[in-house]
Write an enzyme that holds these catalytic residues in place. Sequence first.
Site, PDB file in Angstrom:
ATOM      1  N   ILE A   1     -17.444 -21.512  -9.053  1.00 43.58           N
ATOM      2  CA  ILE A   1     -17.324 -20.268  -9.819  1.00 43.58           C
ATOM      3  C   ILE A   1     -15.989 -20.184 -10.578  1.00 43.58           C
ATOM      4  O   ILE A   1     -15.876 -19.477 -11.582  1.00 43.58           O
ATOM      5  CB  ILE A   1     -17.509 -19.026  -8.899  1.00 43.58           C
ATOM      6  CG1 ILE A   1     -17.671 -17.755  -9.742  1.00 43.58           C
ATOM      7  CG2 ILE A   1     -16.377 -18.877  -7.902  1.00 43.58           C
ATOM      8  CD1 ILE A   1     -18.857 -17.764 -10.673  1.00 43.58           C
ATOM      9  N   ALA A   2     -14.985 -20.914 -10.111  1.00 42.52           N
ATOM     10  CA  ALA A   2     -13.628 -20.777 -10.680  1.00 42.52           C
ATOM     11  C   ALA A   2     -13.579 -20.941 -12.208  1.00 42.52           C
ATOM     12  O   ALA A   2     -12.817 -20.203 -12.877  1.00 42.52           O
ATOM     13  CB  ALA A   2     -12.684 -21.766  -9.989  1.00 42.52           C
TER      14      ALA A   2
ATOM     15  N   TYR B   1      -2.998 -24.040  -0.009  1.00 40.40           N
ATOM     16  CA  TYR B   1      -3.105 -22.659  -0.485  1.00 40.40           C
ATOM     17  C   TYR B   1      -1.775 -21.924  -0.245  1.00 40.40           C
ATOM     18  O   TYR B   1      -1.351 -21.091  -1.049  1.00 40.40           O
ATOM     19  CB  TYR B   1      -4.242 -21.935   0.236  1.00 40.40           C
ATOM     20  CG  TYR B   1      -5.615 -22.577   0.060  1.00 40.40           C
ATOM     21  CD1 TYR B   1      -5.918 -23.358  -1.047  1.00 40.40           C
ATOM     22  CD2 TYR B   1      -6.616 -22.380   1.002  1.00 40.40           C
ATOM     23  CE1 TYR B   1      -7.174 -23.941  -1.207  1.00 40.40           C
ATOM     24  CE2 TYR B   1      -7.878 -22.951   0.850  1.00 40.40           C
ATOM     25  CZ  TYR B   1      -8.146 -23.738  -0.252  1.00 40.40           C
ATOM     26  OH  TYR B   1      -9.387 -24.308  -0.400  1.00 40.40           O
TER      27      TYR B   1
ATOM     28  N   HIS C   1     -12.231 -15.041   2.680  1.00 36.61           N
ATOM     29  CA  HIS C   1     -11.759 -14.055   1.699  1.00 36.61           C
ATOM     30  C   HIS C   1     -10.669 -13.136   2.247  1.00 36.61           C
ATOM     31  O   HIS C   1      -9.616 -12.962   1.635  1.00 36.61           O
ATOM     32  CB  HIS C   1     -12.925 -13.200   1.196  1.00 36.61           C
ATOM     33  CG  HIS C   1     -13.873 -13.959   0.313  1.00 36.61           C
ATOM     34  ND1 HIS C   1     -15.020 -13.407  -0.194  1.00 36.61           N
ATOM     35  CD2 HIS C   1     -13.840 -15.225  -0.162  1.00 36.61           C
ATOM     36  CE1 HIS C   1     -15.657 -14.301  -0.937  1.00 36.61           C
ATOM     37  NE2 HIS C   1     -14.962 -15.418  -0.930  1.00 36.61           N
TER      38      HIS C   1
ATOM     39  N   LYS D   1     -16.719 -11.763  -4.224  1.00 38.95           N
ATOM     40  CA  LYS D   1     -17.588 -10.979  -3.346  1.00 38.95           C
ATOM     41  C   LYS D   1     -18.154 -11.879  -2.277  1.00 38.95           C
ATOM     42  O   LYS D   1     -18.321 -13.070  -2.556  1.00 38.95           O
ATOM     43  CB  LYS D   1     -18.715 -10.292  -4.118  1.00 38.95           C
ATOM     44  CG  LYS D   1     -19.359 -11.062  -5.269  1.00 38.95           C
ATOM     45  CD  LYS D   1     -19.958 -12.426  -5.074  1.00 38.95           C
ATOM     46  CE  LYS D   1     -21.081 -12.589  -4.114  1.00 38.95           C
ATOM     47  NZ  LYS D   1     -21.680 -13.976  -4.136  1.00 38.95           N
TER      48      LYS D   1
HETATM   49  N1  LIG Z   1     -19.129 -13.666  -9.050  1.00 41.71           N
HETATM   50  C1  LIG Z   1     -19.982 -14.659  -9.198  1.00 41.71           C
HETATM   51  O1  LIG Z   1     -20.674 -14.788 -10.201  1.00 41.71           O
HETATM   52  C2  LIG Z   1     -20.078 -15.692  -8.126  1.00 41.71           C
HETATM   53  C3  LIG Z   1     -20.894 -16.804  -8.319  1.00 41.71           C
HETATM   54  C4  LIG Z   1     -20.884 -17.793  -7.344  1.00 41.71           C
HETATM   55  C5  LIG Z   1     -20.104 -17.641  -6.211  1.00 41.71           C
HETATM   56  N2  LIG Z   1     -19.361 -16.525  -6.034  1.00 41.71           N
HETATM   57  C6  LIG Z   1     -18.514 -16.367  -4.834  1.00 41.71           C
HETATM   58  O2  LIG Z   1     -17.380 -17.202  -5.031  1.00 41.71           O
HETATM   59  C7  LIG Z   1     -16.991 -17.798  -3.812  1.00 41.71           C
HETATM   60  C8  LIG Z   1     -16.939 -19.309  -4.012  1.00 41.71           C
HETATM   61  O3  LIG Z   1     -18.213 -19.757  -4.412  1.00 41.71           O
HETATM   62  P1  LIG Z   1     -18.396 -21.230  -5.043  1.00 41.71           P
HETATM   63  O4  LIG Z   1     -19.831 -21.370  -5.353  1.00 41.71           O
HETATM   64  O5  LIG Z   1     -17.393 -21.444  -6.102  1.00 41.71           O
HETATM   65  O6  LIG Z   1     -18.049 -22.068  -3.749  1.00 41.71           O
HETATM   66  P2  LIG Z   1     -17.783 -23.607  -3.550  1.00 41.71           P
HETATM   67  O7  LIG Z   1     -17.735 -24.300  -4.859  1.00 41.71           O
HETATM   68  O8  LIG Z   1     -18.742 -24.092  -2.519  1.00 41.71           O
HETATM   69  O9  LIG Z   1     -16.349 -23.573  -2.833  1.00 41.71           O
HETATM   70  C9  LIG Z   1     -15.212 -23.059  -3.471  1.00 41.71           C
HETATM   71  C10 LIG Z   1     -13.988 -23.715  -2.905  1.00 41.71           C
HETATM   72  O10 LIG Z   1     -13.728 -23.282  -1.584  1.00 41.71           O
HETATM   73  C11 LIG Z   1     -12.791 -24.182  -1.001  1.00 41.71           C
HETATM   74  N3  LIG Z   1     -12.963 -24.268   0.451  1.00 41.71           N
HETATM   75  C12 LIG Z   1     -12.030 -23.922   1.338  1.00 41.71           C
HETATM   76  N4  LIG Z   1     -12.466 -24.083   2.580  1.00 41.71           N
HETATM   77  C13 LIG Z   1     -13.705 -24.577   2.495  1.00 41.71           C
HETATM   78  C14 LIG Z   1     -14.667 -24.977   3.439  1.00 41.71           C
HETATM   79  N5  LIG Z   1     -14.423 -24.907   4.762  1.00 41.71           N
HETATM   80  N6  LIG Z   1     -15.833 -25.442   2.991  1.00 41.71           N
HETATM   81  C15 LIG Z   1     -16.093 -25.524   1.674  1.00 41.71           C
HETATM   82  N7  LIG Z   1     -15.213 -25.146   0.719  1.00 41.71           N
HETATM   83  C16 LIG Z   1     -14.028 -24.692   1.129  1.00 41.71           C
HETATM   84  C17 LIG Z   1     -13.016 -25.516  -1.717  1.00 41.71           C
HETATM   85  O11 LIG Z   1     -11.819 -25.791  -2.407  1.00 41.71           O
HETATM   86  P3  LIG Z   1     -10.855 -27.016  -2.057  1.00 41.71           P
HETATM   87  O12 LIG Z   1     -11.547 -27.861  -1.029  1.00 41.71           O
HETATM   88  O13 LIG Z   1     -10.728 -27.686  -3.367  1.00 41.71           O
HETATM   89  O14 LIG Z   1      -9.617 -26.398  -1.562  1.00 41.71           O
HETATM   90  C18 LIG Z   1     -14.099 -25.218  -2.740  1.00 41.71           C
HETATM   91  O15 LIG Z   1     -13.915 -25.829  -3.966  1.00 41.71           O
HETATM   92  C19 LIG Z   1     -17.999 -17.327  -2.766  1.00 41.71           C
HETATM   93  O16 LIG Z   1     -17.429 -16.280  -2.039  1.00 41.71           O
HETATM   94  C20 LIG Z   1     -19.168 -16.807  -3.559  1.00 41.71           C
HETATM   95  O17 LIG Z   1     -19.802 -15.712  -2.909  1.00 41.71           O
HETATM   96  C21 LIG Z   1     -19.324 -15.569  -6.979  1.00 41.71           C
END
Ligand SMILES: NC(=O)c1ccc[n+]([C@@H]2O[C@H](COP(=O)([O-])OP(=O)(O)OC[C@H]3O[C@@H](n4cnc5c(N)ncnc54)[C@H](OP(=O)(O)O)[C@@H]3O)[C@@H](O)[C@H]2O)c1
Length: 353
Positions: free
Chosen positions: A22-23, A65, A86, A104
């Site tokens: 999402i970043a 972090y 979070h 969220k």
């Molecule tokens: N607003 C929206 O449209 C939207 C859409 C999708 C998701 N989200 C929210 O955004 C958040 C992240 O979602 P995402 O889809 O971006 O997630 P993701 O790609 O699966 O993970 C995001 C980052 O979390 C870090 N991380 C830290 N501890 C971890 C662990 N134990 N296992 C896996 N990853 C870990 C990893 O970064 P490093 O390993 O690089 O440190 C990873 O790149 C969630 O809370 C989700 O609900 C929001």
Amino acid sequence: MRPRAGKRTARLRWGILGPGRIAPRIVRALADNERGELVAVASRDPERGRAFAERHGAQTVHDTYEALLADPSVDVVYVALPNGLHAEWTVRALDAGKHVLCEKPLALTVADVDAIGEAAARNGRIAVEAFMYLHHPQTAKALGIARSGALGDLQVISSAFSFLLTYPNDPRLDPALGGGSLWDVGCYAVSVSRRIAGEEPDGIAGFARFDDRGVDRAFVGQLHFPSGLLAHFESGFDAADRERVEIVGSEATLAIEHPFLPEPDGPPPRMTIHRDGAVEEVEVESIDDYRAEVDDLQGAILDGSAPRVDLAFSRGSIATLVALDRAARARIGSGGQERVGPVPCRPGVGRRG
Ligand SMILES: NC(=O)c1ccc[n+]([C@@H]2O[C@H](COP(=O)([O-])OP(=O)(O)OC[C@H]3O[C@@H](n4cnc5c(N)ncnc54)[C@H](OP(=O)(O)O)[C@@H]3O)[C@@H](O)[C@H]2O)c1
């Protein structure tokens, strides 16, 4: 208490915790943004952090972090980590003197939302939950129509948000990281229902299909509000892509086809009013709601305006989600899921994960 970072700089410097899927949406929201810029990213994997920084133009990569939180060149932290991390990282960022945009759901317990509120207050900083769709003009228009009486007396809010989860080892399936479709996408339905109702539910019911690890892959929730308004929703990881909200009134129904993920670049999202067999299109503009979310927080920090999504709203969301989750789990704990006759379904359905 007035935020302090705004007095230090007119252009807020952002750091990202967790360069995941999402970043990039927040990176895009900071591109050509006169009030903010991306300066740093932190990843547990230095290679991933470097690749992300190169692709998106962040000057600094931190290998932990903690290091990003200690970086004095960062004013605002975007917490883009799995759900179960979070609250901890939001509190730590606030205590490091940063403002926070946290994905969220903001937390998994009400006590953690309160801890975030206390950390924000003691540090004179702002923390907001990233519900981008609440910043879209479509949502404002829908709320306006619902409250104007144009639909008659409000009866029911019906919503759905599901998708087919295919990523292996996704944190969304990890019970230790706040996995489950309720927390991941059901939170949108709960938030929109409460936003429309304008009050907190006084009765809830929840039904779920859990996998072997105790994570819900499908959830159906019901809410009763003190006004008499009812809401129901479904969320899921095993169903085809689906997002929809219907606001049903005594005289007409407002249907929103893409209430949660309206495309910023495509045609405007479709919203229609159904009355006496006729369908009326509601004009909506197409915007990048992640940009609007970023601008809203930057306005709160730099101008002292009230953030659109405040901690009181987030607290109500989390309280409702906790109650729904508990209700669905209680059905298992009290002797198994209730069954009313045979449940017709294809072999294999409900046994994934
Ligand atoms: N607003 C929206 O449209 C939207 C859409 C999708 C998701 N989200 C929210 O955004 C958040 C992240 O979602 P995402 O889809 O971006 O997630 P993701 O790609 O699966 O993970 C995001 C980052 O979390 C870090 N991380 C830290 N501890 C971890 C662990 N134990 N296992 C896996 N990853 C870990 C990893 O970064 P490093 O390993 O690089 O440190 C990873 O790149 C969630 O809370 C989700 O609900 C929001």
